[in-house]
Design a protein around this motif. Structure first.
Motif, PDB file in Angstrom:
ATOM      1  N   ASN A   1       6.267   7.625   4.475  1.00 36.74           N
ATOM      2  CA  ASN A   1       7.635   7.206   4.169  1.00 36.74           C
ATOM      3  C   ASN A   1       7.734   5.699   4.034  1.00 36.74           C
ATOM      4  N   ARG A   2       7.066   5.044   4.949  1.00 34.68           N
ATOM      5  CA  ARG A   2       7.232   3.600   5.047  1.00 34.68           C
ATOM      6  C   ARG A   2       6.752   2.874   3.801  1.00 34.68           C
TER       7      ARG A   2
ATOM      8  N   ALA B   1       3.410   7.174  -4.481  1.00 29.68           N
ATOM      9  CA  ALA B   1       4.123   8.404  -4.839  1.00 29.68           C
ATOM     10  C   ALA B   1       4.716   8.273  -6.225  1.00 29.68           C
ATOM     11  N   GLY B   2       4.507   9.260  -7.041  1.00 30.60           N
ATOM     12  CA  GLY B   2       5.010   9.228  -8.413  1.00 30.60           C
ATOM     13  C   GLY B   2       3.889   9.068  -9.419  1.00 30.60           C
ATOM     14  N   GLN B   3       2.817   8.482  -9.004  1.00 32.67           N
ATOM     15  CA  GLN B   3       1.695   8.316  -9.924  1.00 32.67           C
ATOM     16  C   GLN B   3       1.054   9.667 -10.244  1.00 32.67           C
ATOM     17  N   ASN B   4       0.596   9.785 -11.468  1.00 30.69           N
ATOM     18  CA  ASN B   4      -0.124  10.984 -11.863  1.00 30.69           C
ATOM     19  C   ASN B   4      -1.621  10.745 -11.748  1.00 30.69           C
ATOM     20  N   LEU B   5      -2.269  11.664 -11.104  1.00 32.15           N
ATOM     21  CA  LEU B   5      -3.707  11.521 -10.913  1.00 32.15           C
ATOM     22  C   LEU B   5      -4.459  12.455 -11.849  1.00 32.15           C
ATOM     23  N   VAL B   6      -5.546  11.957 -12.379  1.00 37.12           N
ATOM     24  CA  VAL B   6      -6.413  12.780 -13.212  1.00 37.12           C
ATOM     25  C   VAL B   6      -7.795  12.789 -12.568  1.00 37.12           C
TER      26      VAL B   6
ATOM     27  N   GLU C   1       1.624  -7.106   2.877  1.00 41.64           N
ATOM     28  CA  GLU C   1       1.145  -6.356   1.720  1.00 41.64           C
ATOM     29  C   GLU C   1       1.915  -5.075   1.469  1.00 41.64           C
ATOM     30  N   LYS C   2       2.766  -4.793   2.380  1.00 44.72           N
ATOM     31  CA  LYS C   2       3.458  -3.509   2.262  1.00 44.72           C
ATOM     32  C   LYS C   2       4.403  -3.457   1.067  1.00 44.72           C
ATOM     33  N   LYS C   3       4.942  -4.602   0.744  1.00 42.60           N
ATOM     34  CA  LYS C   3       5.982  -4.618  -0.273  1.00 42.60           C
ATOM     35  C   LYS C   3       5.492  -4.337  -1.686  1.00 42.60           C
ATOM     36  N   GLU C   4       4.381  -4.905  -2.018  1.00 42.78           N
ATOM     37  CA  GLU C   4       3.949  -4.952  -3.410  1.00 42.78           C
ATOM     38  C   GLU C   4       3.694  -3.607  -4.074  1.00 42.78           C
ATOM     39  N   GLY C   5       4.089  -2.563  -3.416  1.00 46.31           N
ATOM     40  CA  GLY C   5       3.838  -1.253  -3.974  1.00 46.31           C
ATOM     41  C   GLY C   5       4.462  -1.042  -5.338  1.00 46.31           C
TER      42      GLY C   5
END
Lengths: 201, 201
Positions: A103-104, A145-150, B190-194
């Motif tokens: 979540n974080r 989260a949201g990225q598509n993995l291949v 580094e947490k932010k740059e997601g």
DNA sequence: CTAACGTTAATAGCTGCTATTAATAGAAGC
DNA sequence: GCTTCTATTAATAGCAGCTATTAACGTTAG
């Protein structure tokens, strides 16, 4: 009488409901939506939704074409299997979601990525039962989260019942993970037993 | 009239045929085996084979739970955290169930075992955010659904923000799995740059 | 008021069955 | 021979879940 839905609302709900559970008859739907079966039928006509039996058929035909893969059933695979050449290579994809992430940070938990790789590796083995023996994993970049993995997997070597499978997972053409897995296929000793006492002839 | 098969032969053939293609009605089977639908029905009764619709249902139900992507559920992942000494070691358990296993063999899928190890390794790291960098897994023995797993993790070495964690998983005092994982703790900056360009919104 | 819309009903017919009863042919037993 | 058994086919009634059609309502908009 209580009007539960407008026609449009009901039809939308019906569509949604059937996409999740195609096994309901008009009668059952009528009870669910508090209207008569005829109304359900009219709705289905307008929406172009076939009758229950045909819906079931579609579902059945779907997975019966998917028994290319021996060791795993479809539901046991993490991600979506795109293509498989048994014993050689395979491709699978996974659309990551928030549920899979911390979540974080929104970073996808590592075991989801491993699961994709591991499932795919097992899927491409041409055997009834295949188990992971050992593995070497490298997480290159965090996946959000949201990225598509291949995922692409390849049988690199085979020695007896041991397969060395290498898997590379990319997101946006950038490698986020790779692994080498030793997959062990199990013998099919128990397969013969068909017709010992079958009379005839 | 030409006798094509004896009863026993025909029944055997019917069984074989339907196992490959469950979509045929009695009528169609009758034509195939050059007999009357009634004969087919009698054969089905004797063989305990259900009618076409029920056969189709079985096939459909099989893969129907397939929302393509099967996600791991949160409760299933971590197991139960029994004890943790942050930065040092930890113990977690996991009660395996049929859901976690291959239907066919009852053997628990490897990624559940990895998930237990990985989750535990991450939770013993004394940091806000910890990610798996790489891992070496060894599956020693198959785990069968129902077995209780006990995972013990230990920080073996620390170099800067990299932790080498070793995990041993036992069932009934017998080691079924071990792993060495490199866990990387992230600085809070580094947490932010997601969210550079992805997922957005 | 009336026309349109939404809903429900009623009816006939379809497929693919179950369940039951019966007829028929052929082989086997005495 | 006649009987009995087996295998097969037929005929019938009934069921679920439909399609397709026609019709009857009530509500609402114009």
């Amino acid at each position: 009488m209580i009007k539960n839905f407008t026609k449009a609302q009901r039809q939308k709900k019906i569509k949604e409901y059937l996409s999740r559970d195609p096994f309901s008859s008009d009668k059952r739907l009528a009870k669910l939506f508090n209207c008569s079966p005829q109304t359900i039928r009219l709705d289905r006509m307008e929406l172009g939704i076939p009758e229950m039996r045909k819906r079931i058929m579609q579902v059945a035909k779907n997975n019966s074409s998917a028994d290319k893969v021996k060791a795993l059933k479809k539901e046991e695979i993490i991600g979506e299997l795109i293509d498989v050449e048994l014993g050689k290579n395979g491709i699978a994809t996974l659309k990551t979601t928030k549920n899979m992430a911390f979540n974080r940070t929104g970073i996808v938990r590592s075991h989801y990525i491993f699961s994709l790789a591991d499932s795919l590796a097992i899927s491409i083995i041409d055997a009834e039962v295949a188990l992971t023996g050992s593995a070497r994993l490298r997480y290159k970049k965090p996946v959000y989260a949201g990225q598509n993995l291949v995922a692409k997997a390849r049988v690199a070597r085979q020695k007896g019942n041991k397969y060395l499978v290498s898997v590379h997972i990319k997101s946006e053409r950038e490698e986020v993970f790779n692994a080498k897995l030793i997959i062990i296929s199990m013998k099919n000793e128990e397969k013969k037993e068909g017709n010992l006492n079958e009379n005839s002839r």
